[in-house]
Enzyme design. Structure first.
Site, PDB file in Angstrom:
ATOM      1  N   ASP A   1      14.494  27.100 -15.017  1.00 43.11           N
ATOM      2  CA  ASP A   1      14.935  28.420 -15.438  1.00 43.11           C
ATOM      3  C   ASP A   1      16.131  28.200 -16.376  1.00 43.11           C
ATOM      4  O   ASP A   1      16.792  27.150 -16.347  1.00 43.11           O
ATOM      5  CB  ASP A   1      15.294  29.316 -14.251  1.00 43.11           C
ATOM      6  CG  ASP A   1      15.242  30.794 -14.656  1.00 43.11           C
ATOM      7  OD1 ASP A   1      15.275  31.085 -15.864  1.00 43.11           O
ATOM      8  OD2 ASP A   1      15.177  31.650 -13.765  1.00 43.11           O
TER       9      ASP A   1
HETATM   10  C1  BGC Z   1      15.111  34.374 -15.963  1.00 47.63           C
HETATM   11  C2  BGC Z   1      13.718  33.929 -16.289  1.00 47.63           C
HETATM   12  C3  BGC Z   1      13.456  34.079 -17.764  1.00 47.63           C
HETATM   13  C4  BGC Z   1      14.495  33.270 -18.509  1.00 47.63           C
HETATM   14  C5  BGC Z   1      14.338  33.304 -20.019  1.00 47.63           C
HETATM   15  C6  BGC Z   1      16.158  33.743 -16.860  1.00 47.63           C
HETATM   16  O1  BGC Z   1      17.367  34.399 -16.738  1.00 47.63           O
HETATM   17  O2  BGC Z   1      15.402  34.103 -14.621  1.00 47.63           O
HETATM   18  O3  BGC Z   1      12.778  34.668 -15.548  1.00 47.63           O
HETATM   19  O4  BGC Z   1      12.157  33.694 -18.077  1.00 47.63           O
HETATM   20  O5  BGC Z   1      15.777  33.786 -18.202  1.00 47.63           O
HETATM   21  O6  BGC Z   1      14.693  34.539 -20.524  1.00 47.63           O
END
Ligand code: BGC
Length: 736
Positions: A263
């Site tokens: 993530d």
């Molecule tokens: C989130 C993810 C997301 C990623 C990219 C993170 O803050 O937890 O679900 O895909 O950001 O935007």
């Protein structure tokens, strides 16, 4: 003349050297593995490492000289996110990136319709391709452990079986469009509060029975190509460096051959993460070469702390995903963007997602020919939701608000009076959470105006609920109470007008202290770009509601397991999952607590009769399955869908088992008086529990019950059978 025999691969290398890069990736006579071997053998360590970390906010580097392009990603999960600048979170300012906005995860799951999940996936995949993405960052399937989790709206509810049935077709739909899906957040990101540090501590049984089945099905049955590791820790290790979750379970047991992507900014080390199974690091604010998986990874390889074999494995996986998602295909699917077909998918999902929670005296559907005046009340009547919620927010091409939907529907015969009733006074901020400038005097004034509009109208429709200041990534709600004193508003309205309908817009449960005073309540979710039209169709009966809840609505927050036990949000960054396997309805049923609205609940404008529940055998051996048949009749006067749910109960067990667990369901469409016979197969897995001692699934001999119902608390028919451990000829023959 003498001919020398040259092996094909060598010859191809030679040809490649002479005739340019595309030959290799496109050469018909080589298998994908051979092509990958060849590419790997020609890459420098720098080039390989370049592929394992971000080179913009949403891409990783390719190797241009070998014809390997950059790998392009986008959020997900209910539409393709607005294009942002490569190196900042600011919008890129494109004018052609307004996408289709599909209903969010809780809405999709509330359809209980796997075919719709497939169509949703297809449409999303096509939009991602049209925007030239290789990976779409969805679906999200974290189990709803607490009603407060800010991201519940993105996920698919509290039941692992339901999640498996919905996530598999979603992923297949996406990946058939030559785009990789990214399953998130693996695993146990069940709260947003302290998500970057919280450590989930849980039993192996809860892990296997509740939290992992969706991921396992996505890997084994849908062959999902990428998985995103979650921000939190599990049993002391961050998910991005959790060897048990990544190497042992995901890549080992489930044989996942795709990529694990961290993530964004969720990587915490180089050596541990690289060796624990993380393949790509995304999203930190450091210069790209300072990412854990950039220069520090190079150093680690040089020092022998991470082997080059490990790096090769990561690159091999990345290339494999690229091949599988068509990156090197000349006729790769081009996708399609904001098409009528996609709007229709958004509408079809919304139509089957809305849940009729309550409908006393058949107040709904409203008769468009008879009703002369409607008071429409609430900030959510005019609010658009697509852009909110954090990373899943979208720039939608359009979004029909509830008020617009009603106006599109009614004729000159009916007058609509809109009154705000309550106002959104909050604002979500990433650093400070929700800032609320609520003003009680102003609220009272708005309430008075709305109550007087309600008093002089035949019918009142209140669009109440939450918005993405509360249902959002980054925070959890503080409680389950409707913000902005909506409870007072609804109560006062119901006192002046008995024909009050409340439509709740939210992705998670809210308390409803007024529920007995209001005859009709609909759960409308965040229902996508066609939401307003769909609400109007349902309110006026052009669409018969058929959504069913995929999570329990408790009467009060304290009834919910993690809150009763005081284990949410955890102490000193430790979150003990002491409710164990008793999540959602499993808890409410086992502890005999009445929910406000139970899991699986959802009414229709029609009625359905269940009869003739039969099991194929009264006795089966361990490892065998049983066939279940029953008949359902539409006994009402409207065509409609019913979702028939089968729950299994283990009566004699050596360890605690939930009172019942969903193990099969089918959604059927019936004309008035139409009768359908349904047949289900319950395999041995439907009766099994995870045995921690032996680390495997087990069934125990004894009596089991099969309950067929219209919800988890509306069981219409029950039958039992016995599992025995002696083989005899009365034992059923079909085995998993
Ligand atoms: C989130 C993810 C997301 C990623 C990219 C993170 O803050 O937890 O679900 O895909 O950001 O935007």
């Amino acid at each position: 003349m003498r001919f020398i025999k040259v092996p094909t691969v060598v010859l191809l290398f030679f040809l490649l050297a002479c005739s340019g890069q595309h030959l290799l990736v496109n050469h018909q006579n080589l298998s994908v593995d051979q092509k990958i071997d060849s590419l790997l053998s020609r890459m420098t360590l720098e080039e390989k490492i370049g592929m394992t970390h971000g080179n913009t906010k949403f891409s990783t580097a390719g190797v241009q000289r070998l014809g390997i392009p950059d790998l392009m990603m986008s959020d997900g999960p209910h539409g393709v996110r607005e294009e942002i600048k490569p190196h900042s979170w600011e919008p890129a300012g494109w004018t052609n990136d307004s996408s289709s906005y599909f209903p969010t995860g809780t809405a999709l799951s509330a359809t209980w319709n796997p075919d719709l999940a497939y169509r949703f996936g297809q449409a999303l995949g096509q939009e991602a391709r049209a925007r030239k993405k290789d990976i779409i960052l969805g679906p999200g399937i974290n189990i709803m452990r607490t009603p407060l989790c800010g991201r519940n709206f993105e996920y698919m509810g509290e039941d692992p079986y339901l999640v498996t049935r919905m996530v598999v077709p979603y992923i297949k739909g996406v990946q058939e469009q030559d785009v990789a899906a990214c399953l998130k957040h693996y695993a146990l990101n069940n709260q947003e509060f302290e998500r970057n540090q919280i450590n989930a501590k849980l039993s192996e049984r809860a892990l296997r029975e509740i939290y992992l089945p969706g991921y396992e099905a996505a890997v084994r049955d849908a062959e999902v190509l990428t998985v995103m590791s979650a921000y939190n820790k599990v049993r002391g290790f961050w998910c991005s460096e959790n060897s048990y979750l990544l190497n042992d379970i995901l890549k080992g047991e489930w044989k996942f051959s795709g990529i694990v992507i961290s993530d964004w900014a969720g990587t915490h080390s180089t050596v541990s993460a690289a060796n624990a199974g993380l393949d790509i690091e995304m999203g930190t604010n450091k210069p790209y070469n300072e990412f854990y998986f950039a220069d520090p990874l190079m150093d680690a390889v040089q020092k022998g702390e991470v082997s080059e074999k490990t790096i090769d494995d990561k690159v091999r996986r990345i290339l494999k995903v690229m091949f599988k998602s068509g990156v090197f295909k000349e006729d790769r699917a081009a996708g399609s963007f904001v098409t009528k077909e996609h709007f229709d998918v958004a509408r079809a999902v919304a139509e089957e997602a809305v849940v009729l929670l309550k409908n006393d005296n058949n107040l709904l559907p409203l008769n468009i020919k008879k009703i002369k005046s409607i008071a429409v009340i609430g900030d959510n009547a005019t609010r658009k939701h697509a852009a909110g919620g954090g990373s899943s927010g979208l720039k939608a091409l359009y979004e029909i608000t509830p008020l617009e939907g009603l106006k599109n529907k009614i004729t000159a015969n009916t007058k609509i009076e809109f009154s705000l009733g309550y106002k959104k006074t909050s604002k979500f901020t990433w650093d400070k959470g929700v800032l609320n400038s609520f003003n009680p005097e102003e609220a009272q004034k708005l309430r008075q105006e709305a109550v007087s509009a309600a008093a002089k109208s035949e019918v009142v429709i209140v669009f109440a609920g939450l918005n993405h200041d509360f249902d959002t990534e980054g925070i959890d709600r503080k409680d389950m109470v409707l913000p902005y004193e909506q409870d007072i508003l609804i109560k006062e309205i119901s006192e002046v007008n008995p024909n009050t309908v409340v439509v709740l817009i939210s992705g998670s449960p809210v308390e409803m202290p007024w529920h007995e005073k209001v005859p009709s309540i609909l759960q409308g979710w965040y229902a996508g770009m066609e939401a307003g039209n769909v609400f109007a169709d349902i309110l006026f009966g052009d669409v018969n509601p058929s959504g069913k809840l995929t999570f329990t609505f408790p009467n009060t927050l304290e009834d919910s397991p993690a809150h009763t036990l005081g284990t949410y949000p955890g102490r000193d960054l430790q979150s003990e999952y002491s409710e164990d396997i008793l999540v959602g309805y499993r808890w409410f049923d086992t502890k005999n607590i009445d929910p406000l609205f139970p899991f699986g609940h959802g009414l229709s404008y029609s009625t359905f009769e269940y009869s003739d529940l039969k099991l194929s055998k009264a006795k089966i051996g361990e490892g065998a399955g049983v066939q279940v048949s029953l008949t359902v009749k539409n006994s009402g006067n409207q065509p409609g869908y019913e979702t028939v749910q089968l729950y299994v109960q283990d009566i004699e067990s050596s360890l605690i088992r939930p009172v019942k667990e969903l193990k099969a369901f089918e959604k059927i469409y019936l004309q008035p008086n139409e009768i359908k016979n349904l047949n289900f197969k319950l395999n041995a897995s439907a009766f099994a529990f995870f045995d921690e001692m032996d680390m495997q699934w087990k069934t125990e001999p004894g009596v089991f019950k099969v309950h067929a119902g219209s919800s988890s608390r509306d069981i219409r028919l029950t039958a039992d059978f016995k599992i025995v451990n002696t083989i005899n000829d009365t034992i059923d023959i079909f085995i998993d």
